[in-house]
Design an enzyme around this catalytic site. Structure first.
Site, PDB file in Angstrom:
ATOM      1  N   GLY A  26       4.980  -8.565  -2.440  1.00  0.00           N
ATOM      2  CA  GLY A  26       3.584  -8.917  -2.182  1.00  0.00           C
ATOM      3  C   GLY A  26       2.671  -7.702  -2.255  1.00  0.00           C
ATOM      4  O   GLY A  26       1.579  -7.753  -2.814  1.00  0.00           O
ATOM      5  N   ALA A  27       3.148  -6.594  -1.698  1.00  0.00           N
ATOM      6  CA  ALA A  27       2.361  -5.367  -1.698  1.00  0.00           C
ATOM      7  C   ALA A  27       3.260  -4.198  -1.331  1.00  0.00           C
ATOM      8  O   ALA A  27       4.344  -4.400  -0.791  1.00  0.00           O
ATOM      9  CB  ALA A  27       1.222  -5.475  -0.679  1.00  0.00           C
TER      10      ALA A  27
ATOM     11  N   GLU B 166       3.201  -0.115   0.289  1.00  0.00           N
ATOM     12  CA  GLU B 166       2.374   0.778   1.095  1.00  0.00           C
ATOM     13  C   GLU B 166       2.297   2.219   0.611  1.00  0.00           C
ATOM     14  O   GLU B 166       2.026   3.121   1.426  1.00  0.00           O
ATOM     15  CB  GLU B 166       2.905   0.777   2.534  1.00  0.00           C
ATOM     16  CG  GLU B 166       4.281   1.457   2.726  1.00  0.00           C
ATOM     17  CD  GLU B 166       5.470   0.514   2.651  1.00  0.00           C
ATOM     18  OE1 GLU B 166       5.349  -0.541   2.000  1.00  0.00           O
ATOM     19  OE2 GLU B 166       6.528   0.842   3.228  1.00  0.00           O
TER      20      GLU B 166
ATOM     21  N   HIS C 150      -1.001  -5.106   7.151  1.00  0.00           N
ATOM     22  CA  HIS C 150       0.414  -4.699   7.172  1.00  0.00           C
ATOM     23  C   HIS C 150       0.599  -3.374   6.417  1.00  0.00           C
ATOM     24  O   HIS C 150       1.186  -2.426   6.940  1.00  0.00           O
ATOM     25  CB  HIS C 150       1.245  -5.822   6.539  1.00  0.00           C
ATOM     26  CG  HIS C 150       2.708  -5.529   6.380  1.00  0.00           C
ATOM     27  ND1 HIS C 150       3.679  -6.161   7.114  1.00  0.00           N
ATOM     28  CD2 HIS C 150       3.363  -4.675   5.561  1.00  0.00           C
ATOM     29  CE1 HIS C 150       4.867  -5.701   6.767  1.00  0.00           C
ATOM     30  NE2 HIS C 150       4.711  -4.796   5.811  1.00  0.00           N
ATOM     31  N   GLU C 151       0.079  -3.309   5.218  1.00  0.00           N
ATOM     32  CA  GLU C 151       0.283  -2.089   4.417  1.00  0.00           C
ATOM     33  C   GLU C 151      -0.456  -0.899   5.037  1.00  0.00           C
ATOM     34  O   GLU C 151       0.021   0.232   4.979  1.00  0.00           O
ATOM     35  CB  GLU C 151      -0.166  -2.297   2.963  1.00  0.00           C
ATOM     36  CG  GLU C 151       0.492  -3.478   2.235  1.00  0.00           C
ATOM     37  CD  GLU C 151       2.001  -3.566   2.362  1.00  0.00           C
ATOM     38  OE1 GLU C 151       2.652  -2.525   2.561  1.00  0.00           O
ATOM     39  OE2 GLU C 151       2.531  -4.690   2.268  1.00  0.00           O
TER      40      GLU C 151
END
Ligand code: BES
Ligand code: ZN
EC number: 3.4.11.-
Length: 881
Positions: free
Chosen positions: A282-283, A285, A318-319
């Protein structure tokens, strides 16, 4: 010593790790890369400054699918080696350079390697992502995904999280392309020949290799000055960059909030967040350069609904949490992955709650994160939160509900035990003490102990070092007003062996009575007896902040149902109670008919989250009964309709700006839950909206109910509807809408349409990153489940080629294609297929899918007649009415 017996069987996570020799330690990388979009390769040079920790005549460095042209080792002005004498170890993914002259202990050395790499299409390492320009031509973007162990695919490096070093990156690319890396630009120099320039970035602070990132491509951006440092959102030119506004603004506010909450300044000079058209998760960091799947960062409020907005917010927060927890302070090895992911997950809920209190995200936590954790962890093939990781290809499989969700639940539990303020103080101390360093789980417990004065490790380590969690069975003693509680490990397959039931978890009972909640009662032993002021009303696990399920007697459960109606229970209590009851029925602790009755009793429930849980649990029963008697399935479907219809009509399916976020989500859910099982008015409404949509009115369907409208018309329609939805997938330029269309296509049950969906998956039209979507849609009906399994087995070699097992996508495909079955025969068929095949990279996921099937088989064998009878009597009653 306390608790020695309790902790028996805890795993030693350091055993058998395959790691690099420690003879040299990297301190600085000077990395230059020049991608070639024609050849789809890149040339690179890396110069690593090394401290020599032990006298050495060889250096091993991680590389993967790199073509090494030359290596040179120098010490001061002396060349130690420039021979091409390198050897490769495929198992360890290392290149070893051996030389005759010894590098003395305590000296410094430089290692220079020239190499060529592939700009691959596997979404790992330095890879290419493609998109269609507005004029129809193809655009290419070079980008990276290093976590967990693909930095070695991008360039030779010491690819372990504890080997932090500084990085100076230089990218050489065409002048018209944007070049990005973790740091800001130090200088740009035009090359004398041609149209290229070298973009050199400032030196980074010490960081792990898996957080490195670089991007070269045509990109637009928007920028905000609302934070003390510049923040930008970038996207390729075919996207409307304004759709990044929501994430951009949220990032500014979140960074400011995190700096304050963590009492720690974000240490890099900028934050860039980039939408990438091909992205495996999804992503990601990456420090200062976060990469995202398009749908997880770009948000258009006009064409996407409330749940998409919430997902984007969650992802961004979140990231950003990782920028501290993960990037500034990093786990020392992958067995500590939960520290990263568990904390970032918890933190995203924590900050979402601060920014959007009206979303009441903690209420949703119980139905979302907690249930994911308890679901997976009820399988024999689950694993401890701190899991031993030996090899690189084992790492990807632990990015799962245990590391994320159970990890987050462990954090939530300890934060409640210490109090959120004390907990945060401990986090601040932890971040301060370990900035730019690496930690183990015990370092976190130490910091929390110091902040709180409590023995944190003693209680928490059992939760992270042992697999599973308990079911607490409660019995009552009227005469002395006590309850007796007993803990046993919960296994969904209902076949627990005594030797699997040896862990005694420290369980906070969270006893709710009319006097309030007692957070301090701790059950450390197998069983215990506790006084309750009044047996009229009590409930364990108040607000479900602890990791266990409670098994009550049927009579007590009925009383709790009444208490729910009387307003004595919180939303979390209500949804958690439904979840526990349903999960325990699925595991043989009670009858499924009892749960169906309990659900029926929730008629007067008014909260979205509780209904979400009720309908999810009903759909789990329906999923398990998918291959059973048609009459029973029809009966369950009518029950679903009866539960949802009246409310759906009452709330309606018009969405107004004044509707709260939760109202929107509630309406959307009710509309789908009543419409799919055939509520006539809703089916008609869906058809009307869809007709207008088909004629070109793109606003005819509100985005909140787009998936439901598509699903309903497809279920009660045929190829005409299918064609419109497929066309939407092909032509829409809104990623969220395209994904919805792609997911829904699989729901079509007509054999011809199933064939078309199956054919679409590998036709080249669907990005590898999205392959799971149409097949997840197929999983919703029996013929689709069969089709999807056959698709997997028939295309196995192609799937392995497209989604290499060492990356993180094949295992989810295996899970989707197998775990919907529920019979012994199907389990045998699956096992036979994989027999003799190399299951590296997805063995654990496969074992979990098989366990899930076993659990369903056992459930059906226990409760087939029970549900049959319940449905018969339910249908008889409904006909009478
Ligand atoms: N670090 C992960 C990304 C990742 C996942 C890398 C799997 C390698 C393998 C990232 O922080 C993450 O957790 N992303 C989540 C999104 C989040 C909102 C839960 C994801 O990708 O789903
Ligand atoms: Zn994460």
């Amino acid at each position: 010593m306390h608790g020695t017996g309790v902790d028996s069987g805890a795993v030693d996570v350091t055993k058998g790790r395959q790691i690099l020799p420690a003879n040299v330690v990297p301190r600085h990388y000077d990395l230059t890369l020049e991608p070639d979009f024609e050849k789809l390769t890149y040339d690179g040079t890396v110069i690593v400054d090394l401290d020599v920790a032990e006298a050495s005549t060889s250096i091993s460095i991680n590389t993967l699918e790199l073509d090494i042209h030359s290596t040179k080792i120098t010490s001061g002005s002396q060349t130690i080696s420039s021979s091409p004498d390198v050897s490769y170890n495929e198992e360890l993914q290392t290149t070893t350079i051996s030389f005759d002259k010894e590098l003395p202990k305590g000296s410094k050395a430089h290692l220079e390697i020239k190499f060529t790499g592939q700009l691959n299409d596997k979404m790992a390492g330095f890879y290419r992502s493609t998109y269609k320009n507005k004029d129809g031509s193809q655009g290419i973007l070079a980008t990276t995904q290093m976590e967990p162990t693909d930095a070695r695919r991008a360039f030779p490096c010491f690819d372990e999280p504890a080997l932090k070093a500084e990085f100076t990156v230089t990218l050489i690319a065409d002048k018209k392309l944007t070049c990005l890396s973790n740091m800001d630009v130090a200088s740009e120099t035009d090359l004398t020949s041609g149209t290229k320039r070298a973009v050199k970035f400032n030196k980074s602070p010490p960081m792990s290799t898996y957080l490195l990132a670089f991007i070269v491509g045509e990109l637009n951006y928007i920028e905000t000055d609302k934070f003390r440092l510049p923040i930008r959102v970038y996207a390729p030119p075919h996207q409307d960059i304004e759709h990044g506004r929501f994430s951009l603004d949220l990032a500014a506010r979140t960074l400011e909030f995190y700096e304050k909450t963590f009492d720690s300044q974000y240490p890099l000079p900028k934050m860039d967040m980039v939408a990438i058209p091909d992205f495996s998760s999804g992503a990601m960091e990456n420090w200062g350069l976060i990469t995202y799947r398009v749908v997880d960062i770009l948000f258009d409020p006009k064409t996407s609904g409330a749940s998409v907005k919430q997902r984007v917010a969650e992802t961004v927060q979140h990231e950003l949490a990782h920028q501290w927890f993960g990037n500034l302070v990093t786990m020392d090895f992958w067995d500590g992955l939960w520290l990263n992911e568990g904390f970032a997950t918890w933190m995203s809920w924590y900050s979402c709650d601060k920014f959007y209190p009206e979303w009441k995200v903690w209420e949703g936590y119980v139905t979302d994160t907690l249930q994911h954790a308890l679901g997976l962890d009820s399988l024999r093939s689950s694993h401890p939160v701190e899991v031993p990781v030996r090899r690189a290809d084992e790492v990807n499989q632990i990015f799962d509900a245990i590391s994320y969700s159970k990890g987050s639940c462990v954090i939530r539990m300890v934060s409640k035990y210490l109090g959120e303020d004390v907990f945060m103080e401990g986090i601040r101390q932890y971040l301060k003490k370990h900035s730019y360093g690496n930690t183990r789980t015990d370092d976190l417990w130490d910091a929390l102990s110091k902040a709180s004065g409590k023995e944190v490790a003693e209680i928490m380590r059992i939760w992270t070092k042992h697999v599973g969690y308990p079911v607490v069975t409660v019995t009552e003693n009227e005469s002395d007003k006590t309850i007796h509680v007993k803990q046993n490990r919960l296994l969904r397959t209902a076949d627990l062996k005594p030797e699997e039931d040896t862990t005694l978890y420290p369980v906070f009972l969270g006893l709710r009575t009319k006097d309030g909640i007692d957070e301090q009662i701790l059950l450390k032993e197998r069983e215990g007896v506790f006084k309750v002021p009044d047996l009229d009303f009590f409930k364990l696990n108040a607000n479900h902040t602890n990791i266990y399920r409670t098994s009550y007697s049927p009579a007590r459960l009925e009383k709790l149902g009444e208490a729910a109606r009387d307003g004595l229970l919180s939303v979390e209590d209500r949804s958690g109670m439904v979840a526990d009851a349903a999960a325990l029925a699925a595991s043989g602790y009670q009858k499924t008919s009892g749960v169906l009755n309990l659900l029926k009793g929730f008629d007067s429930e008014t909260e979205f989250v509780v209904w979400d849980e009720i309908l999810t649990r009903l759909s789990t029963i329906q999923g398990t009964w998918m291959f059973e008697d048609q009459r029973v399935r029809d009966g369950l479907e009518s029950f679903q309709r009866d539960l949802a219809s009246e409310k759906a009509h009452r709330y309606g399916w018009e969405f107004k700006d004044s509707d709260s976020h939760l109202e929107q989500r509630f309406k959307a859910m009710l509309f789908g839950s009543a419409g799919l099982p055939g509520d006539k008015t809703i089916v008609q409404a869906a058809r009307d909206m869809f007709a207008r949509f088909s004629q070109g009115d793109k606003t005819a369907i509100h985005p909140n109910i787009r998936a439901s409208v598509f699903s309903i018309v497809l279920k009660y329609g045929g190829s005409k509807e299918y064609d419109v939805i497929l066309d939407t997938y092909r032509k829409s330029n809104n990623s969220d809408e395209r994904n919805t269309a792609l997911r829904v296509l699989g729901r079509a049950k007509d054999p011809e349409l199933i064939k078309r969906t199956v054919a679409l998956t590998l036709s080249g039209e669907v990005r590898d990153q999205d392959l799971y979507m149409p097949i997840a849609g197929l999983r919703t009906h029996p013929a689709g489940v069969e089709a999807v399994y056959n698709w997997m087995t028939e295309n196995w070699d192609e799937l392995v080629r497209r989604l290499p097992p060492e990356l993180n996508m094949l295992d989810s495909i295996v899970s989707i294609c197998t775990s919907a079955f529920s019979s012994r025969e199907d389990l045998a068929r699956i096992q036979k297929f994989f027999e003799g095949k190399n299951t590296r990279g997805f063995d654990q996921t496969l074992a979990q899918a098989c366990d899930a099937i076993r659990a369903k088989t056992a459930w059906l064998e226990r409760d087939r007649d029970d549900v049959y009878n319940w449905v018969n009597s339910y249908s008889a009653k409904s006909i009478k009415i």
